[in-house]
Write a protein that holds these residues in place. Structure first.
Motif, PDB file in Angstrom:
ATOM      1  N   GLU A 254       0.794  -1.217   0.000  1.00  0.00           N
ATOM      2  CA  GLU A 254       0.000   0.000   0.000  1.00  0.00           C
ATOM      3  C   GLU A 254       0.834   1.278   0.000  1.00  0.00           C
ATOM      4  O   GLU A 254       0.324   2.372  -0.224  1.00  0.00           O
ATOM      5  CB  GLU A 254      -0.960   0.022   1.207  1.00  0.00           C
ATOM      6  N   GLU A 255       2.128   1.155   0.246  1.00  0.00           N
ATOM      7  CA  GLU A 255       2.977   2.337   0.358  1.00  0.00           C
ATOM      8  C   GLU A 255       3.835   2.579  -0.890  1.00  0.00           C
ATOM      9  O   GLU A 255       4.683   3.468  -0.889  1.00  0.00           O
ATOM     10  CB  GLU A 255       3.895   2.194   1.574  1.00  0.00           C
ATOM     11  N   LEU A 256       3.603   1.814  -1.953  1.00  0.00           N
ATOM     12  CA  LEU A 256       4.484   1.892  -3.119  1.00  0.00           C
ATOM     13  C   LEU A 256       3.728   2.333  -4.368  1.00  0.00           C
ATOM     14  O   LEU A 256       2.533   2.084  -4.516  1.00  0.00           O
ATOM     15  CB  LEU A 256       5.129   0.525  -3.363  1.00  0.00           C
ATOM     16  N   SER A 257       4.459   2.956  -5.264  1.00  0.00           N
ATOM     17  CA  SER A 257       3.859   3.420  -6.510  1.00  0.00           C
ATOM     18  C   SER A 257       3.756   2.272  -7.510  1.00  0.00           C
ATOM     19  O   SER A 257       4.479   1.278  -7.423  1.00  0.00           O
ATOM     20  CB  SER A 257       4.700   4.547  -7.111  1.00  0.00           C
ATOM     21  N   GLU A 258       2.863   2.437  -8.484  1.00  0.00           N
ATOM     22  CA  GLU A 258       2.687   1.425  -9.522  1.00  0.00           C
ATOM     23  C   GLU A 258       3.958   1.268 -10.356  1.00  0.00           C
ATOM     24  O   GLU A 258       4.310   0.171 -10.783  1.00  0.00           O
ATOM     25  CB  GLU A 258       1.515   1.804 -10.422  1.00  0.00           C
ATOM     26  N   ALA A 259       4.664   2.382 -10.575  1.00  0.00           N
ATOM     27  CA  ALA A 259       5.909   2.335 -11.363  1.00  0.00           C
ATOM     28  C   ALA A 259       6.957   1.488 -10.659  1.00  0.00           C
ATOM     29  O   ALA A 259       7.666   0.695 -11.295  1.00  0.00           O
ATOM     30  CB  ALA A 259       6.429   3.753 -11.582  1.00  0.00           C
ATOM     31  N   PHE A 260       7.061   1.638  -9.331  1.00  0.00           N
ATOM     32  CA  PHE A 260       8.030   0.841  -8.573  1.00  0.00           C
ATOM     33  C   PHE A 260       7.667  -0.641  -8.636  1.00  0.00           C
ATOM     34  O   PHE A 260       8.526  -1.501  -8.793  1.00  0.00           O
ATOM     35  CB  PHE A 260       8.081   1.312  -7.126  1.00  0.00           C
ATOM     36  N   TYR A 261       6.345  -0.943  -8.499  1.00  0.00           N
ATOM     37  CA  TYR A 261       5.883  -2.323  -8.608  1.00  0.00           C
ATOM     38  C   TYR A 261       6.317  -2.973  -9.909  1.00  0.00           C
ATOM     39  O   TYR A 261       6.841  -4.086  -9.929  1.00  0.00           O
ATOM     40  CB  TYR A 261       4.353  -2.357  -8.557  1.00  0.00           C
ATOM     41  N   SER A 262       6.067  -2.279 -10.990  1.00  0.00           N
ATOM     42  CA  SER A 262       6.386  -2.831 -12.303  1.00  0.00           C
ATOM     43  C   SER A 262       7.877  -3.108 -12.435  1.00  0.00           C
ATOM     44  O   SER A 262       8.291  -4.152 -12.957  1.00  0.00           O
ATOM     45  CB  SER A 262       5.946  -1.851 -13.397  1.00  0.00           C
ATOM     46  N   GLU A 263       8.702  -2.185 -11.917  1.00  0.00           N
ATOM     47  CA  GLU A 263      10.151  -2.334 -12.030  1.00  0.00           C
ATOM     48  C   GLU A 263      10.660  -3.515 -11.206  1.00  0.00           C
ATOM     49  O   GLU A 263      11.427  -4.335 -11.700  1.00  0.00           O
ATOM     50  CB  GLU A 263      10.845  -1.044 -11.571  1.00  0.00           C
ATOM     51  N   ILE A 264      10.195  -3.608  -9.967  1.00  0.00           N
ATOM     52  CA  ILE A 264      10.752  -4.653  -9.096  1.00  0.00           C
ATOM     53  C   ILE A 264      10.221  -6.033  -9.486  1.00  0.00           C
ATOM     54  O   ILE A 264      10.923  -7.046  -9.357  1.00  0.00           O
ATOM     55  CB  ILE A 264      10.483  -4.337  -7.608  1.00  0.00           C
ATOM     56  N   LYS A 265       8.990  -6.102 -10.001  1.00  0.00           N
ATOM     57  CA  LYS A 265       8.481  -7.390 -10.483  1.00  0.00           C
ATOM     58  C   LYS A 265       9.271  -7.867 -11.695  1.00  0.00           C
ATOM     59  O   LYS A 265       9.501  -9.056 -11.877  1.00  0.00           O
ATOM     60  CB  LYS A 265       6.997  -7.277 -10.838  1.00  0.00           C
ATOM     61  N   ALA A 266       9.711  -6.917 -12.508  1.00  0.00           N
ATOM     62  CA  ALA A 266      10.453  -7.265 -13.717  1.00  0.00           C
ATOM     63  C   ALA A 266      11.840  -7.818 -13.399  1.00  0.00           C
ATOM     64  O   ALA A 266      12.299  -8.763 -14.038  1.00  0.00           O
ATOM     65  CB  ALA A 266      10.564  -6.048 -14.633  1.00  0.00           C
ATOM     66  N   ILE A 267      12.513  -7.246 -12.402  1.00  0.00           N
ATOM     67  CA  ILE A 267      13.888  -7.654 -12.127  1.00  0.00           C
ATOM     68  C   ILE A 267      13.986  -8.808 -11.131  1.00  0.00           C
ATOM     69  O   ILE A 267      15.010  -9.478 -11.063  1.00  0.00           O
ATOM     70  CB  ILE A 267      14.750  -6.478 -11.627  1.00  0.00           C
ATOM     71  N   ALA A 268      12.917  -9.047 -10.350  1.00  0.00           N
ATOM     72  CA  ALA A 268      12.966 -10.111  -9.335  1.00  0.00           C
ATOM     73  C   ALA A 268      12.966 -11.488 -10.001  1.00  0.00           C
ATOM     74  O   ALA A 268      12.312 -11.706 -11.018  1.00  0.00           O
ATOM     75  CB  ALA A 268      11.786  -9.989  -8.388  1.00  0.00           C
ATOM     76  N   ASP A 269      13.708 -12.416  -9.408  1.00  0.00           N
ATOM     77  CA  ASP A 269      13.696 -13.804  -9.868  1.00  0.00           C
ATOM     78  C   ASP A 269      12.505 -14.559  -9.284  1.00  0.00           C
ATOM     79  O   ASP A 269      12.044 -15.546  -9.848  1.00  0.00           O
ATOM     80  CB  ASP A 269      14.994 -14.506  -9.461  1.00  0.00           C
ATOM     81  N   GLY A 270      12.044 -14.081  -8.132  1.00  0.00           N
ATOM     82  CA  GLY A 270      10.872 -14.671  -7.500  1.00  0.00           C
ATOM     83  C   GLY A 270      10.015 -13.583  -6.890  1.00  0.00           C
ATOM     84  O   GLY A 270      10.544 -12.636  -6.307  1.00  0.00           O
TER      85      GLY A 270
END
Length: 215
Positions: free
Chosen positions: A146-162
């Motif tokens: 709830e404390e994060l932006s949609e842009a940050f979500y997209s970036e971290i989901k893309a680079i995470a292995d899991g």
């Protein structure tokens, strides 16, 4: 759990992020790996007590140096706008300086460290973390969504292995935790991606079969 990897565990307050992370920490220690934990939500002693109350007795690993726990709950330190940014930099520098000695790094939770940080600071942190993964390290980050932006979500989901999502759910008159494995590289293409469990004070994490949960 793939190794090495960058694993993100996301969930709201009270969904079981910390205890799931502690399960992975305990598994790493039992496998002979050395672990560093950065906790932003409790003290070092509080984190050790939480591990034990969840059924993970790690005191011997802690005393022997296989487990290091650092807390951002620092006495007499006043938090200002740049405190999170400074702690993010200190955490990254420590991870880099211990890369030859430790195998697993866990940050619980990452939100506090990125609070007040600039976008480029966060991008630099994630870039270097991926380099550590390339050098054979396992890194865990827990997040409050709830404390994060949609842009940050997209970036971290893309680079995470899991990427693992946790939530609370009512099933059969019981309040249970539901783990949804959104992404997990390096595992068989067919696997159970939804896991239902509860946290038992006497046994720690206790899996609940879906059919039983809905009964």
């Amino acid at each position: 759990m793939p190794f090495p990897a960058l694993i993100v565990i996301e969930g709201g307050h009270g969904t079981g992020k910390t205890v799931v992370l502690q399960q992975f920490i305990y598994g790493a220690l039992k496998s002979g790996l050395k672990v560093i934990v950065v906790t932003t939500e409790t003290t070092t002693l509080g984190y050790l007590r939480a591990l034990k109350s969840a059924g993970f007795d790690v005191i011997n690993y802690f005393l022997k140096g296989y487990l290091k726990i650092y807390s951002t709950q620092i006495p007499r330190v006043k938090w200002v706008e740049t405190t999170g940014r400074d702690l993010l930099s200190l955490t990254l520098n420590h991870m880099v300086s211990t890369v030859e000695e430790y195998d697993v790094y866990a940050i619980d939770s990452f939100n506090i460290l990125i609070k007040g940080s600039k976008k480029e600071d966060i991008a630099n942190f994630l870039t270097i973390v991926k380099r550590l993964v390339d050098r054979g390290k396992l890194v865990f980050l827990t997040l409050h969504p709830e404390e994060l932006s949609e842009a940050f979500y997209s970036e971290i989901k893309a680079i995470a292995d899991g990427y693992i999502e946790l939530k609370n759910a009512e099933m059969g008159g019981r309040t249970l935790k539901v783990m949804n494995i959104v992404k997990l590289k390096g595992v068989p293409s067919v696997f159970e991606n939804t896991i239902t469990f509860e946290i038992d004070p006497a046994f720690g994490i206790k899996l609940v079969p879906m059919a039983l949960a809905k009964a």
